[in-house]
Scaffold this motif. Structure first.
Motif, short mmCIF file in Angstrom:
data_model
loop_
_atom_site.label_atom_id
_atom_site.label_comp_id
_atom_site.label_asym_id
_atom_site.label_seq_id
_atom_site.Cartn_x
_atom_site.Cartn_y
_atom_site.Cartn_z
N ARG A 171 -65.55 21.11 -75.07
CA ARG A 171 -65.16 22.54 -74.67
C ARG A 171 -64.61 23.26 -75.86
NH1 ARG A 171 -63.11 20.36 -69.11
NH2 ARG A 171 -65.18 20.51 -67.90
N ILE A 172 -63.67 22.72 -76.49
CA ILE A 172 -63.33 23.21 -77.63
C ILE A 172 -64.21 23.66 -78.48
CG2 ILE A 172 -61.39 22.83 -79.82
CD1 ILE A 172 -59.89 20.93 -77.86
N ASP A 173 -65.06 22.50 -79.03
CA ASP A 173 -66.28 22.71 -79.96
C ASP A 173 -66.85 23.91 -79.56
OD1 ASP A 173 -65.14 20.54 -81.45
OD2 ASP A 173 -66.83 19.17 -80.71
N ALA A 174 -67.24 24.03 -78.19
CA ALA A 174 -68.17 25.14 -77.64
C ALA A 174 -67.44 26.55 -77.83
CB ALA A 174 -68.44 24.98 -76.22
N LEU A 175 -66.29 26.72 -77.62
CA LEU A 175 -65.63 27.94 -77.87
C LEU A 175 -65.46 28.39 -79.33
CD1 LEU A 175 -62.59 27.17 -75.47
CD2 LEU A 175 -64.18 29.11 -75.27
N LYS A 176 -65.30 27.20 -80.23
CA LYS A 176 -65.14 27.56 -81.57
C LYS A 176 -66.73 28.14 -82.01
CE LYS A 176 -61.05 25.00 -82.77
NZ LYS A 176 -60.60 23.83 -83.69
N ALA A 177 -67.64 27.52 -81.72
CA ALA A 177 -69.02 27.87 -81.84
C ALA A 177 -69.30 29.23 -81.62
CB ALA A 177 -69.95 26.70 -81.42
N ALA A 178 -68.95 29.59 -80.26
CA ALA A 178 -69.14 30.86 -79.74
C ALA A 178 -68.38 31.99 -80.07
CB ALA A 178 -68.82 30.98 -78.34
N ASP A 179 -67.25 31.65 -81.12
CA ASP A 179 -66.39 32.72 -81.54
C ASP A 179 -65.71 32.21 -82.81
OD1 ASP A 179 -65.15 35.06 -82.18
OD2 ASP A 179 -64.09 35.19 -80.40
N PRO A 180 -66.60 31.96 -83.79
CA PRO A 180 -66.01 30.91 -85.03
C PRO A 180 -64.96 31.66 -85.90
CG PRO A 180 -68.22 31.74 -85.56
CD PRO A 180 -68.12 32.19 -84.09
N ASP A 181 -64.84 33.20 -85.75
CA ASP A 181 -63.81 33.98 -86.63
C ASP A 181 -62.56 33.87 -85.68
OD1 ASP A 181 -65.63 34.47 -88.41
OD2 ASP A 181 -66.21 36.08 -87.65
N ASN A 182 -62.46 33.57 -84.35
CA ASN A 182 -61.31 33.55 -83.70
C ASN A 182 -60.11 32.51 -83.90
OD1 ASN A 182 -59.40 33.74 -81.57
ND2 ASN A 182 -60.71 33.97 -79.97
N THR A 183 -58.96 33.03 -84.49
CA THR A 183 -58.16 32.09 -84.84
C THR A 183 -57.01 31.85 -84.05
OG1 THR A 183 -56.89 33.90 -86.04
CG2 THR A 183 -58.65 32.59 -87.30
N LEU A 184 -57.03 32.47 -82.81
CA LEU A 184 -55.82 32.30 -81.75
C LEU A 184 -55.85 30.94 -81.14
CD1 LEU A 184 -56.61 35.67 -79.58
CD2 LEU A 184 -54.80 35.14 -81.41
N PRO A 185 -54.82 30.47 -80.80
CA PRO A 185 -54.83 29.15 -80.19
C PRO A 185 -55.50 29.15 -78.86
CG PRO A 185 -52.54 29.87 -80.62
CD PRO A 185 -53.41 31.00 -80.96
N ILE A 186 -56.42 28.11 -78.58
CA ILE A 186 -57.33 28.00 -77.39
C ILE A 186 -56.44 27.75 -76.06
CG2 ILE A 186 -59.00 26.88 -76.46
CD1 ILE A 186 -60.15 26.18 -79.15
N PRO A 187 -56.29 28.60 -75.36
CA PRO A 187 -55.68 28.18 -74.18
C PRO A 187 -55.96 27.01 -73.22
CG PRO A 187 -56.15 30.65 -74.09
CD PRO A 187 -56.86 29.77 -75.17
N VAL A 188 -55.10 26.42 -72.78
CA VAL A 188 -55.47 25.14 -72.17
C VAL A 188 -56.21 25.14 -70.77
CG1 VAL A 188 -53.29 25.11 -70.65
CG2 VAL A 188 -54.76 22.78 -71.41
N ASP A 189 -56.30 26.37 -70.32
CA ASP A 189 -57.17 26.65 -68.98
C ASP A 189 -58.47 26.84 -69.29
OD1 ASP A 189 -55.85 29.21 -69.96
OD2 ASP A 189 -56.53 30.02 -67.85
N LEU A 190 -58.72 27.14 -70.60
CA LEU A 190 -60.41 27.24 -71.17
C LEU A 190 -60.91 25.92 -71.49
CD1 LEU A 190 -60.24 30.25 -73.33
CD2 LEU A 190 -61.25 30.06 -71.08
N VAL A 191 -60.09 24.86 -71.57
CA VAL A 191 -60.77 23.51 -72.17
C VAL A 191 -60.41 22.50 -70.80
CG1 VAL A 191 -60.74 24.04 -74.54
CG2 VAL A 191 -58.78 22.94 -73.31
N THR A 192 -59.74 22.83 -69.89
CA THR A 192 -59.77 21.69 -68.67
C THR A 192 -60.28 22.34 -67.54
OG1 THR A 192 -57.35 22.77 -68.28
CG2 THR A 192 -57.45 20.85 -69.68
N ALA A 193 -60.40 21.61 -66.74
CA ALA A 193 -61.15 22.02 -65.21
C ALA A 193 -60.23 21.27 -64.10
CB ALA A 193 -62.52 21.76 -65.06
#
Length: 76
Positions: free
Chosen positions: A7-29
């Motif tokens: 999920r982390i890899d997918a988020l980074k691929a979808a928006d590679p210029d985003n440098t914000l920390p990835i919120p935990v609820d976007l990578v867990t279910a």
């Protein structure tokens, strides 16, 4: 752990210029995998990607995130 990294890899691929920390609820279910609410941080993280996908300005999407009424748990 592999699912979280995927999920982390997918988020980074979808928006590679985003440098914000990835919120935990976007990578867990949840156990069901269906999470009807996301945190303000998760919505904010996705502003640029959503704006591009919808043909809107970042400012317009950010305004929606900031001005959408939330429940007592401060989630969408």
């Amino acid at each position: 752990m592999d699912m979280v990294q995927a999920r982390i890899d997918a988020l980074k691929a979808a928006d590679p210029d985003n440098t914000l920390p990835i919120p935990v609820d976007l990578v867990t279910a949840s156990a069901s995998g269906l999470d009807p609410h996301i945190s303000i941080a998760a919505a904010s993280y996705q502003v640029h990607r959503v704006a591009q996908a919808r043909g809107l300005s970042d400012e317009a999407v950010k305004s929606l995130v900031e001005n959408t009424p939330r429940d007592a748990n401060s989630e969408f």
